[in-house]
Design a protein around this motif. Structure first.
Motif, PDB file in Angstrom:
ATOM      1  N   ARG D 213       8.904 -51.575 -31.800  1.00  0.00           N
ATOM      2  CA  ARG D 213       8.191 -50.488 -31.967  1.00  0.00           C
ATOM      3  C   ARG D 213       9.077 -49.308 -32.777  1.00  0.00           C
ATOM      4  N   ALA D 274       4.209 -54.925 -32.890  1.00  0.00           N
ATOM      5  CA  ALA D 274       4.150 -53.498 -32.807  1.00  0.00           C
ATOM      6  C   ALA D 274       3.160 -53.002 -33.698  1.00  0.00           C
ATOM      7  N   PHE D 278       0.062 -50.358 -33.022  1.00  0.00           N
ATOM      8  CA  PHE D 278      -0.105 -48.989 -33.748  1.00  0.00           C
ATOM      9  C   PHE D 278      -1.188 -49.049 -34.639  1.00  0.00           C
TER      10      PHE D 278
END
Lengths: 178, 628, 102, 516, 486
Positions: D213, D274, D278
């Protein structure tokens, strides 16, 4: 011996305080000599008689005299003392003094907190020992000292030269006016 | 012949390209030859194809020109599909389009931007043809947006007048809102079917959805959004009256005959989906009914000749929607065709009048034109009669009557829809004949400068004939029962059954419609010819005046949207012109500068304060050593 | 002399150091500042001697000699510079020497 | 080797152009044009010389690897796949246009101007080609300095401010990316013992979610600012509006694309987990950008600034599409990059033409130009329509594919993005209205486009139409590499990613290899 | 002193003899050119003599000095820098009316002091090296005596340096008091037993940090920097910014590595605070500054902050990064001050923004060189500064000093602003109508132009192809046990 140490220490501190509070520079320098001498006594009590001598000769002698010469050259007069008085107003020194007091308190705390494990009595380190070390392992250091002094001398020579052959017209006028 | 299918849209496009590229250099005669010729040839091809189609009666002709693109199974093609429904549309588009082009060569003869006009017109015809011929919804969307563009360009043809530009923008933006809904509908369709091919969707839809399925409802509503925008139906109707800012041939072709009926085409084309979503279909009917009333009343109060026609167009498309909504698919399309004839006729007549009167459009400044422009008068009268659905002799009567009948007797019909349609018919004939009386009767108020030439009158006459006889291809049960048209559409659009209980009394309702229509004519006659003082008296009634103003302003929709959307948007946009987010970064810069000033003050050049700096550092270090 | 006074001697060095430091802070006269720095250096030298005594080594004293040398060199350059400044600025006020700032 | 030559040609051409100023004042622009056209021909040769759909095996067409700083595992790796190739074609095409557009506009220090222009292009070319992250960052920064000069020296009145802003924004974000690159480098190094910046090897790094991340945000920072995504867009209007026309073209047409390219090339394959996490937020940012940019564009009175905000709006589609993780959306994104490069570039060109003639960019002082300059009007119309997404023009394909793709991922956000199309109509038509409609405010003559200007604009018109009507060659070229980037998302349950390097035949040092 | 000792001290001896020789020559015949040539030759000779030492693994001259790869590299770096500075000095001083010859003695002595610093392994040699450097610098800074700024800078530096030396000495005394030994390895051995440092030792280190921090001009001991940079003649400023700091940094690394100060969180905390504060203060102070020399001064503060980031990384990579960064920084700083020196005349230095306005149009090559230097300071690719910054960041990331690394990044951005500001001024179109009231009339010599060209090329070369330099650093440090250990 210990008493001597404490008396000398007290004298050193007091005379140093006098140094930093005098308005007249010559007075201050005289106190400075006293201070250096007192420190020399401390050296003696610490078993470093050679250093005590050097302290007196070089610090109290040479350096202070050098300063006095310069003061003479600069032609310090009563006005300067007066001015010094103005400069040294409480408003000027209270703040810095407080800061320094904080620093001193911390330092004192640390220094007194130091616990040397050694307990045997003091042994004097005499001049011979110093000399042997100085010209033994520290020989290169001595040579560096020479270089240091050379740098100092060249620098002082260059900066201190009086402007006999000052070329700048403007500056000539200024120094004439002064 | 069917291999030449691609020629039908390609020719007008070619014309447009030629006109854009060489428009500045060629003489007007050659320009009009290209402009009219391309559409004319296209019309010829269409008619030939039509004959072949009628002769062979295939389900459809199809031609793939090239594959547009292909991404992960999404493979729309530039492919044309012509079946009966498209056939009707392309016939109207090319043929009426040709006539209007012909008319325009005379109408626009004095314009400097002759080439631009015909380029746009040709581009429009091409796009419209793509719209109706497209075999997938994406290509349809291309045409859909293309006609929007042309509409925009032509409304703003006289660009120096700011109002025209605004009208053009308004038209584009409002229709775009509908288009957006439609685009979302396409996403949804693609997600569900994995393709946008119309025929595939139509054949798969019944398997995917049961009747009343939510997905079908959603898709139908979204498509309806697009249709409503393009066809000027409630609530997106406000752009159409303003669109009259364009030259009259444009109003005739785009804003009466063809483009605005794209919504009708879309709904008819996607009939399966709507049938699967009865709620949406009902909504179509309700929208149609409401629009036809609202627009009809607005038309009553307008003074601008073209604005009356514009509202009338909205209202007539409302009828078509009503027809589609009640399931009378072919009736809707039939009305579309007839409407194209008579509304184009009316607009062209209006154009001739306007041209003759130095671009005077206000009916209050007209009058007495019956004598000075006989051809125009008679053709206009025919068109008006058709619009007002004068019984028996006009085509409008047959098409509208069919709609009214199914609104009541169709499977989805009911009394309310019927009543609305009937009331609409009454209002229609009032405003139609108000128009006729104000324009052609009474004293002449403006001098007629140049009477219409041949190029103008020929299209008028042709269209007038069509407006009279066009209706005879589809006659009611009790009236000869000729069903050529609906039979033609049979394979594409599901037929409708009238409720048996009412069928016996059909003649009663036909009579009622005829009475209403004639009654409207009489009312107009009463107010505008026989005893105008009635009108004066009415205008002293406060309520009537307020009502008149309300209708005149199009039921306040413009003001409503203005206050609800336009003004807040403009206000917000101007408020944020300097970009609020930017000030955050400027703030950061200011902060850094502030720190700089603060720190700079520490660099005051005084030696003692520098010493102080070191002491502070020493204190810091010792403190850390001590306490941490 | 016991170890207790060893600490006292170190403390003495610290006090002298601080007095020099105060003086640098409060004096405006450049000569006084120079003197004060000398006091500090002297105090540092004293600390070295105390340390040398503690470990009974000559190294502390040798460091003192080096410090002495350095102090001499520094004072000589410093005084030469002070002379120069006096000629240029006609004052010994260190606060006055602040052409450069910001 | 051909890849290296492309970059070297530009750089050498730049230096030569600078020096050539002394010999003859017009020499620099000819040198610049020649260098770029040669590159364009090389790129076309690569494109046409390769079968369009190199599906199946490796998407990489050409690779070149030379050790650079072996101590750090930095190699000079250039590799070309369909995506890069398309970007290169765009780069050289717009580059050539930028030279042509500056033909008369730049009168001072023209040698230095073309030096900067060519070096920006060299930097951009490098960014699109390199597969070594160190080198990527290197080129990423290389393109900024000359761009800074282009804005700062030849820009309009407020150029210094704009140039600073551009530079600070891009640098700040770039440094964050550098941190992320380093982080990745060390994580990979500690896992495998091989410290390398090689993209292909770094692809194999397994990251724990937190690290992934953080690293992804580092990369995102650079790309989102470059793209730009609201709220990091505020450098863009200033930079675009103050730059000289050529600068605006390159900024809008190419520099923004490097951000999009970065998202595709690095963020997606490197951090699949990630990125998935997101994605909703990224898409939200995209939608906010679409709408916010559109609203701002509407209120501007400075033509170039208006067009600049439309870029903000259009680039919203890019991020929306990238984080939809399907082929439709990504193809849409690629199309959007190309189409937007053309359409917005063309709008800046037109703004430049107008500025040359009127010495103002204020649309309040324009109007009624339709009759004065019909050719300009038609061309402007086409690109205004492209900008509002009219079908038949390249942008439509781009936006439609993007939206189709993002619809699969998130319905509501797509709905709002589609509403952006309406707002696009609102601001786009405002351009037409203010510039070409309405009564003319001045009687000054406004010469229509001359031959050179037509030479600039007509190819753009042809291309945008081609993109709109037959985009298949582009889509085919991009497909293999898009599938490559998406590989990690096809089976999200499978943790380990497919090894990319294994498919690429070992390449001898400095020797290029063409795959069939 | 054995023959071997002499051999290993050859660079230093050459410098010493050069200083003496110059003194003798001055006594006989004052001639700027001859003195300059002697200086240059002595630097070159000293540098060449290093190649003899390159193979040496580690050679100690007990108890004061140690010569190893690390030392050789740093000495070489400083000699090369001093050589370049002397090249730039010639043109600068030729136009001055001051006596020029002593300058070279002082320059050589200062370089010597810095060299002693990096080879010292004992407090005494540390102190003496530092003082040789300082005392020579006092005179160098105020060398142009007729300039008031020069004198002011000199006295400020003198008082503050002596003041901070006192702290350093006191700190050393405390360390000596508590450990009983003054060699670095002795202290390390004495400390190895402690998990946590005793208060006294910690205080000693703290006070030493003050002395060293002053020389490095890190916050909060930085305040002299801008004034001295501004007041000193441009070549001297270059020297202060490079050689003086490089020597002290080399010493710091050696000492800290030897005693492994990274074990003690308190020390790390102090350095961290200092590093962060330096970065911020330096950059923010430079932000709106109008004097180019002061900008460079403030920027040097922040650059030392960046260097401390790598220092705090504490790994071998960190040391390599520092060294690399230092090389880049030296090239850049000497180049930047070289430009300033080149543009200066005998009345004042070219330090105002106005002096640089439109420089690109007046002196394109000089402006290009200066732009390259500024970009390198800003850490932009194609320049050495970029690779340096990259290396530092890599070292920080490697040991996961995220806070520091983040601060570095943030500050790089702030820093960009003022570097670019200078560049922007140079790129401005000059107003042809109004010439600046005071136009500097510098005389340009081939030596300075050549030096500048060399520096620019070096800058780009290191920036594009850092391999060679990295290789060299790594191979030379490979034999140094204290560095390899980590």
């Amino acid at each position: 011996m210990e008493l001597t140490f404490y008396i000398a220490a007290a004298v050193a501190i007091l005379s140093t305080i006098m140094v930093i509070t005098r308005y007249n520079m010559i007075h201050a320098l005289l106190y400075l000599v006293v201070s250096f001498m007192a420190v020399a006594v401390v050296f003696f009590t610490l078993g470093a008689p050679f250093m005590a001598a050097l302290e007196i000769i070089i610090y109290a002698g040479a350096i202070v005299v050098l300063i006095i010469f310069v003061i003479m050259m600069l032609n310090m007069i009563q006005e300067d003392v007066q001015r010094e008085k103005e400069w040294l107003k409480p408003s000027v020194w209270v703040g810095p003094a407080l800061l320094s007091a904080v620093l001193l308190a911390e330092l004192a705390y640390i220094l007194l907190g130091a616990n040397p494990s050694q307990t045997e009595a003091l042994v004097a380190v005499d001049a011979k020992l110093v000399g042997l070390a100085l010209f033994g392992p520290y020989l290169l250091g001595v040579q560096l000292c020479g270089i240091l002094l050379m740098a100092g001398i060249v620098g002082a020579y260059h900066l201190g030269r009086q402007k006999k052959k000052v070329i700048h017209r403007f500056l000539q006028e200024r120094s004439a006016a002064a | 012949m069917e291999n030449l299918l691609w020629l039908i849209p390609a020719l007008p496009f070619l014309g447009a390209i030629l006109l854009v590229l060489f428009g500045g250099r060629l003489p007007k005669s050659l320009l009009s030859l290209i402009g009219v010729g391309s559409v004319g040839v296209s019309a010829l091809v269409t008619i030939l194809l039509g004959f072949e189609f009628l002769a062979e009666r295939p389900l459809y002709y199809q031609q793939e020109v090239w594959q547009w693109f292909s991404v992960a199974g999404f493979t729309p093609s530039v492919a044309f599909h012509v079946d009966a429904l498209s056939m009707v549309f392309i016939f109207v588009i090319t043929f009426v389009g040709f006539l209007i082009h012909l008319y325009a060569t005379a109408y626009m003869a004095d314009e400097a931007d002759f080439a631009r006009f015909f380029a746009c017109m040709n581009l429009f015809v091409g796009s419209m043809l793509v719209l109706v011929l497209a075999d997938n919804l994406l290509l349809l969307y291309l045409g859909w947006e293309g006609v929007g563009l042309c509409s925009y360009l032509l409304i703003g043809f006289w660009y120096k007048e700011p109002a025209n530009g605004y009208a053009a923008r308004k038209a584009f933006i409002i229709t775009r809102i509908g288009d957006t809904a439609m685009a979302i509908g396409l996403f949804l369709l693609f997600q569900l079917f994995g393709t946008l091919n119309i025929q595939t969707i139509l054949s798969d839809a019944p398997q995917v959805w049961p009747v009343g399925a939510e997905g079908a409802l959603l898709v139908a509503l979204l498509l309806l959004g697009g249709a409503v925008g393009k066809s000027g139906q409630l609530p997106l109707q406000t752009w159409l009256p303003d669109a009259m800012a364009g030259p009259t041939p444009v109003s005739a072709l785009i804003h009466a005959a063809t483009m605005v009926t794209a919504g009708v085409y879309l709904i008819a084309r996607m009939n399966v989906v709507f049938e699967l979503a009865p709620l949406a279909q009902l909504l179509v009917a309700v929208v149609g009914a409401a629009t036809l009333l609202i627009a009809g009343f607005s038309a009553l109060t307008q003074y601008d000749l073209k604005r009356v026609l514009a509202y009338s167009t909205i209202s007539q498309i409302g009828y078509m929607f009503l027809a589609l909504g009640v399931g009378a698919w072919s009736a809707g399309i039939f009305h579309f065709m007839i409407h194209a004839f008579f509304k184009a006729l009316l607009f062209l007549c209006a154009g001739a009048i306007i041209l003759a009167l130095h671009h005077e459009q206000d009916m209050r400044h007209m009058g007495g034109l019956r004598k000075s422009m006989p051809v125009v008068f008679w053709t206009f009268l025919i068109g008006a009669g058709s619009l007002a659905a004068l019984p028996l002799i006009t085509a409008g009567f047959y098409s509208k009557d069919q709609i009214l009948w199914y609104a009541l007797a169709g499977e989805n019909g009911n009394v309310w829809l019927y009543a609305a349609g009937l009331a609409g018919a009454f209002v229609t004939s009032i405003y139609t004949f108000r128009m006729v009386f104000l324009t052609f009767y009474g004293p002449a108020k403006t001098h007629v400068s140049h009477p219409p030439g041949k190029l103008i009158t020929i299209p008028l006459i042709l269209l007038a004939i069509l407006s009279l006889v066009g209706g005879f291809i589809e006659l009611p049960h009790n009236f000869g029962h000729l069903v050529l048209f609906s039979e033609l559409l049979q394979p594409v659009l599901p037929a409708i059954e009238a409720s048996a209980s009412l069928a016996a009394n059909e003649w009663l309702f036909q009579l009622l419609a005829a009475v209403v229509s004639l009654g409207g004519v009489f009312v107009a006659y009463l107010f505008y010819i026989k005893s105008p003082y009635l009108l004066h008296r009415l205008m002293h009634n406060g309520l009537a005046v307020r009502l008149q103003q309300f209708w005149f302003a199009g039921w306040g929709f413009d003001a409503l949207y203005d206050n609800l959307f336009v003004r807040p948007y403009v206000f917000l946009a101007n408020l944020n012109k300097r970009d609020i987010i930017d000030s955050f970064y400027t703030g950061l810069a200011r902060t850094a500068e502030g720190f700089h000033v603060m720190l700079s003050q520490s660099q005051n050049g005084v030696l003692r304060s520098y010493v102080m700096g070191i002491v502070v550092g020493a204190i810091m270090i010792l403190t850390i050593s001590l306490f941490l | 002399m016991s170890t207790a006074s060893m600490e006292a001697a170190l403390l003495l060095a610290g006090i002298l150091f601080m007095l020099g430091l105060i003086s640098v802070l409060i004096r405006r006269n450049i000569i006084f500042m120079l003197i004060s720095v000398e006091i500090m250096l002297n105090a540092a030298g004293l600390a070295f001697i105390v340390a040398g005594t503690r470990w009974v080594q000559p190294d502390g004293q040798i460091m003192f000699i080096f410090i002495l040398t350095m102090a001499a060199a520094e004072v000589s350059v410093g005084l030469a510079l002070i002379l120069q400044i006096y000629h240029q600025l006609k004052t010994l006020n260190s606060d006055a020497a602040n052409i450069m700032k910001g | 080797m051909i890849l290296l030559w492309m970059i070297v040609l530009l750089m050498a051409g730049g230096v030569l152009a600078w020096l050539a100023k002394r010999w003859h004042p017009v020499l620099p622009r000819w040198i610049a044009l020649f260098a770029i056209l040669t590159d364009l021909i090389l790129a076309c040769y690569l494109w046409l010389g390769t079968p369009t759909a190199v599906t199946g095996s490796s998407p990489w067409l050409v690779r070149l690897e030379i050790p650079w700083v072996p101590q750090w595992g930095v190699n000079f790796i250039l590799a070309l796949d369909g995506l890069s190739l398309l970007m290169l074609l765009l780069t050289f095409f717009l580059g050539a246009l930028a030279v042509l557009i500056s033909w008369r506009e730049i009168s001072t220090k023209s040698g230095f101007f073309y030096f900067n222009l060519l070096w920006v292009l060299a930097g951009i070319t490098g960014v699109f080609l390199t597969m070594d992250l160190f080198l990527f960052y290197f080129f990423w920064e290389v393109m900024l300095i000359p761009m800074y000069f282009l804005i700062g020296v030849w820009g309009h009145a407020n150029r210094n401010y704009a140039a600073y802003k551009f530079f600070l924004f891009t640098q700040a974000s770039g440094l964050l990316m550098l941190l992320a690159i380093l982080g990745l480098y060390f994580i990979h190094g500690s896992q495998t013992g091989i410290y390398t910046f090689n993209y292909f090897e770094l692809l194999e790094t397994t990251l724990d979610p937190l690290a992934a991340r953080l690293l992804m945000f580092g990369f995102l920072a650079a790309f989102l600012v470059k793209l730009p995504v609201v709220p990091f867009h505020s450098w863009l209007p200033d930079a675009h509006s103050e730059a000289p026309t050529a600068g605006s073209i390159i900024l809008a047409g190419l520099l923004l694309k490097t951000g999009a390219y970065g998202l595709l090339r690095f963020v997606l394959p490197l951090f699949p987990g990630a990125a998935l996490e997101f994605a909703p937020w990224a898409m939200l940012l995209g939608v906010v950008g679409i709408i916010y940019g559109a609203i701002l564009a509407f209120s501007q009175t400075d033509l170039k600034r208006l067009v600049a905000y439309t870029s903000v709006s259009h680039m919203g589609f890019v991020i929306l599409g990238v984080f939809a993780f399907n082929e439709w959306a990504l193809q849409g994104v690629v199309m959007q990059m190309i189409a937007h490069g053309l359409s917005t570039g063309a709008l800046f060109v037109i703004a430049g033409f107008l500025y040359e003639r009127l010495h103002t960019r204020d649309i309040q002082q324009m109007g009624g130009f339709w009759s004065k300059a019909p050719k300009m009007g038609v061309i402007a119309l086409i690109f205004v329509m492209a900008s509002l997404g009219l079908p038949g023009l390249g942008n439509f394909i781009a936006e439609f594919l993007t939206l189709v793709g993002s619809w699969q991922a998130n319905n509501w956000l797509t709905v709002f993005a589609t509403i952006g199309l309406v707002l696009a109509t609102v601001y786009s038509l405002r351009i037409m209205q203010k510039v070409f409609y309405e009564p003319a405010p001045t009687d000054r003559p406004l010469p229509d486009l001359n031959a050179r200007e037509l030479l600039i604009t007509l190819p753009m018109v042809v291309l945008i139409l081609w993109l709109g009507l037959y985009p298949q060659p582009i889509l085919d070229t991009a497909r293999p590499s898009i599938n490559q980037q998406l590989e990690a998302y096809q089976e999200p349950e499978v943790e380990e990613k497919k090894v990319v390097v294994a498919e690429v035949p070992e390449v001898e040092l400095g020797i290029e290899k063409m795959s069939e | 002193m054995s023959q071997n000792d002499f051999l290993h001290l050859m660079p230093l001896l050459i410098l010493t003899f050069a200083a003496l020789l110059i003194m003798l020559v001055i006594a006989a015949w004052r001639n700027h050119k001859i003195i300059y040539v002697i200086t240059a030759i002595s630097f070159v000779a000293a540098f060449l003599s290093l190649f003899e030492l390159r193979a040496v693994t580690e050679y100690t001259i007990e108890p004061l000095l140690v010569i190893d790869g690390f030392a050789v590299f740093y000495i070489g770096l400083m000699l090369a820098t001093a050589l370049l500075i002397s090249m730039l000095s010639y043109a600068y001083f030729e136009q001055q009316k001051e006596q020029k010859e002593e300058y070279y003695i002082l320059l050589i002595l200062a370089t010597l002091g810095a060299c002693v610093l990096v080879i010292s392994k004992h407090f005494a040699s540390l102190f003496l090296g530092l003082e040789v450097l300082s005392v020579a610098l006092y005179a160098l800074i105020s060398y142009l005596r007729v300039r008031e700024r020069s004198d002011e800078a000199g006295i400020k530096y003198l008082i503050l340096a002596a003041f901070s030396s006192a702290f350093l000495l006191f700190g050393m005394a405390l360390v000596y008091f508590s450990t009983g030994i003054m060699t670095f390895e002795g202290i390390a051995a004495a400390m190895s037993g402690y998990r946590e440092l005793p208060m006294l030792l910690l205080t000693g280190f703290g006070m030493m940090i003050i002395g060293i921090g002053f020389k490095l001009s890190v916050v909060p001991f930085h305040m002299w920097t801008p004034d001295v940079y501004e007041g000193a003649p441009a070549p001297v400023t270059a020297f202060v910014a490079t050689v003086s700091k490089g020597g002290v940094l080399g010493l710091l690394i050696r000492f800290f590595m030897e005693v492994d100060g990274f074990r003690y969180p308190t020390l790390l905390l102090i350095f961290t605070i200092v590093a962060v504060a330096s970065m911020f203060a330096g950059n923010l102070l430079a932000l709106m500054q109008q004097n180019v020399k002061r900008i460079l001064a403030y920027s040097s503060i922040s650059h030392l902050g960046y260097l401390l980031v790598a220092f705090l990384a504490g790994s071998q990579m960190g040391v390599e990064a520092i060294t690399f960064y230092l090389v880049a920084y030296f090239i850049t700083t000497v180049g930047a001050f070289g430009v300033i020196a080149m543009l200066s005349d005998n009345s004042r230095d070219a330090e105002q923004m106005d002096d640089f306005r439109g420089l690109l149009w007046r002196r394109p090559w000089t402006a290009t060189a200066f732009t390259a230097m500024l970009l390198s300071l800003a850490g932009i690719p194609l320049t050495a500064g970029f690779v340096g910054k990259f290396y530092v960041l890599a070292a920080g990331v490697n040991t996961q000093k995220w806070l520091l690394v983040a601060m570095l990044v943030l500050n790089s951005v702030i820093g960009l602003y003022y570097y670019i500001k200078v560049i922007a001024v140079m790129f401005q179109q000059p107003d042809t109508e109004k010439e600046p009231a005071i136009r500097l009339r510098p005389s340009i010599y081939i030596a300075s132009v050549g030096t500048l060209a060399v520096l620019t090329l070096l800058l780009v070369w290191v920036g594009v192809y850092p391999t060679a330099l990295v290789d060299m650093i790594q191979s030379m440090f490979a034999e140094v046990p204290t560095l390899v250990a980590r």
